[in-house]
Scaffold this active site. Structure first.
Site, PDB file in Angstrom:
ATOM      1  N   ASP A   1     114.984  44.918  41.591  1.00 53.61           N
ATOM      2  CA  ASP A   1     113.936  44.750  40.945  1.00 53.61           C
ATOM      3  C   ASP A   1     113.591  45.535  39.915  1.00 53.61           C
ATOM      4  OD1 ASP A   1     111.385  42.234  41.566  1.00 53.61           O
ATOM      5  OD2 ASP A   1     111.159  43.609  40.125  1.00 53.61           O
TER       6      ASP A   1
ATOM      7  N   HIS B   1     108.938  23.097  36.738  1.00 52.28           N
ATOM      8  CA  HIS B   1     108.886  22.933  35.182  1.00 52.28           C
ATOM      9  C   HIS B   1     110.257  22.533  34.461  1.00 52.28           C
ATOM     10  CE1 HIS B   1     104.729  24.074  36.297  1.00 52.28           C
ATOM     11  NE2 HIS B   1     105.101  24.831  36.864  1.00 52.28           N
TER      12      HIS B   1
ATOM     13  N   TYR C   1     109.280  28.319  29.232  1.00 56.56           N
ATOM     14  CA  TYR C   1     109.797  28.657  30.767  1.00 56.56           C
ATOM     15  C   TYR C   1     110.335  27.509  31.342  1.00 56.56           C
ATOM     16  CZ  TYR C   1     108.958  29.279  35.598  1.00 56.56           C
ATOM     17  OH  TYR C   1     109.149  29.423  37.204  1.00 56.56           O
TER      18      TYR C   1
ATOM     19  N   SER D   1     108.095  34.280  35.695  1.00 59.73           N
ATOM     20  CA  SER D   1     107.936  33.004  36.529  1.00 59.73           C
ATOM     21  C   SER D   1     106.946  32.261  35.998  1.00 59.73           C
ATOM     22  CB  SER D   1     107.393  33.827  38.073  1.00 59.73           C
ATOM     23  OG  SER D   1     106.084  34.175  37.753  1.00 59.73           O
TER      24      SER D   1
ATOM     25  N   LYS E   1     114.340  27.318  32.407  1.00 61.50           N
ATOM     26  CA  LYS E   1     114.928  26.771  33.986  1.00 61.50           C
ATOM     27  C   LYS E   1     116.096  25.913  33.693  1.00 61.50           C
ATOM     28  CE  LYS E   1     112.516  29.728  36.434  1.00 61.50           C
ATOM     29  NZ  LYS E   1     113.330  30.858  37.136  1.00 61.50           N
TER      30      LYS E   1
ATOM     31  N   SER F   1     113.005  25.618  38.661  1.00 57.20           N
ATOM     32  CA  SER F   1     111.536  25.271  38.640  1.00 57.20           C
ATOM     33  C   SER F   1     111.163  23.765  38.408  1.00 57.20           C
ATOM     34  CB  SER F   1     110.720  26.251  37.830  1.00 57.20           C
ATOM     35  OG  SER F   1     109.393  25.543  37.762  1.00 57.20           O
TER      36      SER F   1
ATOM     37  N   ARG G   1      96.684  19.774  43.257  1.00 63.09           N
ATOM     38  CA  ARG G   1      98.242  19.684  42.999  1.00 63.09           C
ATOM     39  C   ARG G   1      99.041  20.114  44.146  1.00 63.09           C
ATOM     40  NH1 ARG G   1     101.789  22.822  40.059  1.00 63.09           N
ATOM     41  NH2 ARG G   1     103.716  21.676  39.152  1.00 63.09           N
TER      42      ARG G   1
ATOM     43  N   GLY H   1     115.275  36.821  39.954  1.00 66.75           N
ATOM     44  CA  GLY H   1     114.641  37.574  38.884  1.00 66.75           C
ATOM     45  C   GLY H   1     114.265  36.907  37.399  1.00 66.75           C
TER      46      GLY H   1
HETATM   47  C1  15L Z   1     106.657  27.862  38.724  1.00 69.34           C
HETATM   48  O1  15L Z   1     107.746  27.732  38.357  1.00 69.34           O
HETATM   49  C2  15L Z   1     105.872  29.380  38.946  1.00 69.34           C
HETATM   50  O2  15L Z   1     106.919  30.232  38.751  1.00 69.34           O
HETATM   51  C3  15L Z   1     104.886  29.538  39.828  1.00 69.34           C
HETATM   52  O3  15L Z   1     104.194  30.532  39.583  1.00 69.34           O
HETATM   53  C4  15L Z   1     104.051  28.071  39.768  1.00 69.34           C
HETATM   54  O4  15L Z   1     103.305  28.287  38.593  1.00 69.34           O
HETATM   55  C5  15L Z   1     104.779  26.935  40.031  1.00 69.34           C
HETATM   56  O5  15L Z   1     105.891  26.927  39.201  1.00 69.34           O
HETATM   57  C6  15L Z   1     104.043  25.604  39.949  1.00 69.34           C
HETATM   58  O6  15L Z   1     104.137  24.814  39.350  1.00 69.34           O
HETATM   59  O7  15L Z   1     102.910  25.807  40.809  1.00 69.34           O
END
Ligand code: 15L
Length: 273
Positions: free
Chosen positions: A34, A115, A142, A77, A146, A113, A182, A74
């Protein structure tokens, strides 16, 4: 038998800090990389600490030497500028994959993620939940990063035969209470997170997979089947915390989409989500 050595990147971040104590095993050394300060080794803790960026080819090459698997957490986020996202998340992941390939590391687990598919609608989830390999519908830069790292993982598997598992993590926090309503759907408990990473490390010849990282929550909308096929068994359920969640349910696009509040967050701007 030689100790197993696992490299965890981003080990001082939210998920990394939760996994460090939970992935501790006899016969295993955790190599923790890190950019930020990390707690020194606790008594009896077999860790090797490296301060470096995932974008540093020389440091990641050194970090991958003699490693059996990489858990790549890493990167940023959450949403930030395009330039930062490109450099740290996308270029950083390519740097780690390339270092792993050059060092002959056979397996890499990537922190993707929800996302990556944040603009999928919640009502797309069929009976078993939204399939883990639903094609990308990112909600932010972001989320784009991903989706891109999943593609990089696929490439490194196809070209070089590495086992690569991309985990579309829901929300991995100590408890879902901070997440509001959520979180009752998206929570991945830290203990389940560790069970999931253990399954990713142990599954025989998984090839390239995309799986969801989520607990078996009553209100879950993500499919668990793909992770279960790797040997993951969730033992937690966010519903246990439902009484403690008093924040009002979201309305509008945040309520209807997988990415929740990310779908309306300003693009390229750091925010507290
Ligand atoms: C993520 O990808 C983030 O890293 C985390 O901080 C949260 O925001 C999570 O998604 C989420 O959707 O709750």
């Amino acid at each position: 038998m030689a100790d197993q050595r696992i490299l965890i990147t981003g080990s001082a971040g939210t998920v990394g800090s939760l996994m460090r104590p939970r992935l501790r095993r006899d016969g295993r050394i955790l190599r923790l990389l890190d950019l930020c300060d990390q707690p020194a080794a606790a008594a009896g803790e077999a860790v090797e600490l490296i301060r470096a960026s995932v974008t540093d080819p020389a440091a990641t090459a050194e970090a991958c030497a003699g490693v059996d698997a990489v858990i790549h957490l890493g990167g940023h986020s959450r949403e930030t500028s395009w330039e930062e996202t490109l450099d740290v998340n996308i270029n950083g992941t390519r740097t780690v994959l390339e270092a792993a390939r050059a060092a002959g590391v056979p397996r890499v687990v990537l922190a993707s993620s929800n996302h990556a598919v944040g603009f999928r609608r919640n009502d797309e989830a069929g009976e078993g939940g939204l399939p883990a390999d639903s094609s990308a519908r990112p909600d932010t830069f972001y989320g784009v990063s991903k989706a891109a790292i999943e593609a990089l993982g696929s490439l490194y598997h196809s070209r070089f035969g590495m086992d690569v598992i991309a985990v579309r993590i829901g929300s991995c926090f100590p408890s879902p209470v901070v997440l509001g309503p959520r979180g009752l759907a998206t929570w991945l408990s830290p203990d389940d997170g560790a069970r999931l990473f253990e399954a990713c490390l142990a599954a025989p010849s998984p090839g390239y997979r995309v799986i969801w990282g989520v607990s078996d929550n009553t209100r879950r909308i993500y499919s668990l089947a793909e992770a279960q096929a790797l040997g993951y068994e969730s033992r937690d359920n966010a519903e246990t915390y439902a009484d403690q969640i008093t924040a009002p349910a979201p309305t509008g696009p945040a309520a209807d989409h997988v990415g929740g509040p990310f779908v309306t967050a300003p693009l390229g701007q750091p925010n507290p989500l």
